[in-house]
Scaffold this active site. Structure first.
Site, PDB file in Angstrom:
ATOM      1  N   HIS A 136       1.021  -1.193  -0.086  1.00  0.00           N
ATOM      2  CA  HIS A 136       0.088  -0.039  -0.099  1.00  0.00           C
ATOM      3  C   HIS A 136       0.902   1.207   0.109  1.00  0.00           C
ATOM      4  O   HIS A 136       1.865   1.347   0.663  1.00  0.00           O
ATOM      5  CB  HIS A 136      -1.104   0.011   0.967  1.00  0.00           C
ATOM      6  CG  HIS A 136      -1.817   1.117   1.196  1.00  0.00           C
ATOM      7  ND1 HIS A 136      -2.837   1.004   0.304  1.00  0.00           N
ATOM      8  CD2 HIS A 136      -1.793   2.433   1.900  1.00  0.00           C
ATOM      9  CE1 HIS A 136      -3.549   2.404   0.736  1.00  0.00           C
ATOM     10  NE2 HIS A 136      -2.883   2.940   1.617  1.00  0.00           N
TER      11      HIS A 136
ATOM     12  N   ASP B 259      -6.934  -2.531   4.125  1.00  0.00           N
ATOM     13  CA  ASP B 259      -5.603  -1.668   4.453  1.00  0.00           C
ATOM     14  C   ASP B 259      -5.303  -2.029   5.740  1.00  0.00           C
ATOM     15  O   ASP B 259      -4.920  -1.093   6.241  1.00  0.00           O
ATOM     16  CB  ASP B 259      -5.443  -0.510   3.708  1.00  0.00           C
ATOM     17  CG  ASP B 259      -5.817  -0.184   2.368  1.00  0.00           C
ATOM     18  OD1 ASP B 259      -5.075  -1.252   1.663  1.00  0.00           O
ATOM     19  OD2 ASP B 259      -5.854   0.613   1.735  1.00  0.00           O
TER      20      ASP B 259
HETATM   21  C1  GRF Z   1       1.058   0.658  -6.010  1.00  0.00           C
HETATM   22  O1  GRF Z   1       1.307   2.116  -5.784  1.00  0.00           O
HETATM   23  C2  GRF Z   1       0.602   0.008  -4.859  1.00  0.00           C
HETATM   24  O2  GRF Z   1       1.248   0.495  -3.840  1.00  0.00           O
HETATM   25  C3  GRF Z   1      -0.872  -0.022  -4.698  1.00  0.00           C
HETATM   26  O3  GRF Z   1      -1.176  -0.074  -6.432  1.00  0.00           O
HETATM   27  C4  GRF Z   1       0.155   0.538  -7.200  1.00  0.00           C
HETATM   28  C5  GRF Z   1       0.376  -0.713  -8.005  1.00  0.00           C
HETATM   29  O4  GRF Z   1       1.327  -0.401  -9.090  1.00  0.00           O
HETATM   30  N1  GRF Z   1      -1.428  -1.041  -4.050  1.00  0.00           N
HETATM   31  P1  GRF Z   1       2.158  -1.124  -9.870  1.00  0.00           P
HETATM   32  O5  GRF Z   1       0.830  -1.988 -10.534  1.00  0.00           O
HETATM   33  O6  GRF Z   1       2.638  -2.356  -9.222  1.00  0.00           O
HETATM   34  O7  GRF Z   1       2.538  -0.415 -10.725  1.00  0.00           O
END
Ligand code: GRF
Length: 218
Positions: free
Chosen positions: A111, A147
């Site tokens: 997160h 979360d």
């Molecule tokens: C990341 O910022 C993650 O923390 C959140 O969604 C985003 C996913 O990015 N849960 P990616 O698809 O891994 O580039």
């Protein structure tokens, strides 16, 4: 080495998936990805998995009558690939408590904030509106409330005066790509274990697993 089989659930670009794919290339890494599942057929992460030669599945929530049936399909696919640890990496579906319970302590998420602050979406916009000086990211075990759950690793990222949500997100993502593979390493190797509401890391005090990313050079 007997590697822990992991399944990665995505919905989008999959940069965290890429970080996990890259980490798994190391012979000493204690996990291997056996399946990548997306609820979105257009997720670029699927392409990343295909390039790496990893099995992929598209399980589109819109093809199912309700969330239970969607999640049953997820579980079937994960079990077919002998998954022991499920990694959510930008997976944009809320999971039912029954699914979360069935993967209790075998389901982790990343997160983009220092939980328990800024749960939910638009974390960077909200952080900038509040004028906080330090933000970051968290890898945690998943619990039924969105979360929440025992925290495995966090990285702190300084907020700079002229940050926009976009460039702050970029710097936080860089930290995510460091801590997610590290969290998987700790969990897959059995070094991190849940005790009550907390995660205990064998042989190391928790502060060693708190990473502060450096300020950018200009
Ligand atoms: C990341 O910022 C993650 O923390 C959140 O969604 C985003 C996913 O990015 N849960 P990616 O698809 O891994 O580039």
């Amino acid at each position: 080495m007997n590697k822990t089989k992991i399944g990665v659930l995505i919905s989008g670009s999959g940069t965290n998936l890429q970080a996990l794919i890259d980490a798994c290339k190391d012979d000493d890494f204690p996990a291997e990805i056996t399946i990548v599942i997306s609820n979105n057929a257009n997720a670029f992460g699927l392409e990343r998995a295909r390039v790496a030669g990893i099995d992929v599945a598209v399980i589109d929530h819109r093809d199912y009558e309700d969330r239970d049936q969607f999640e049953a399909a997820l579980t079937t696919e994960l079990k077919q690939h002998k998954v022991r640890l499920v990694c959510l990496a930008g997976f944009m579906r809320i999971l039912n408590p029954s699914f979360v319970r069935s993967w209790q302590d075998r389901l982790i998420n990343i997160h983009p904030s220092l939980l328990p602050s800024y749960k939910g979406l638009h974390t960077h916009e909200r952080a900038l509106e509040d004028g906080i000086r330090i933000t970051g990211c968290t890898v945690h075990y998943v619990r039924a409330d969105v979360d929440t759950g025992p925290i495995i690793i966090q990285a702190a990222v300084p907020v700079l005066p002229h940050d926009t949500p976009e460039n702050l997100a970029e710097r936080v993502l860089e930290a995510e790509h460091i801590i997610y593979p590290e969290a998987v390493r700790l969990v897959a190797s059995g070094t991190a274990r849940v005790r009550g509401f907390k995660v205990i890391i064998d042989g190391m005090p928790t502060p060693d697993h708190t990473l502060v990313s450096p300020l950018p050079e200009n």
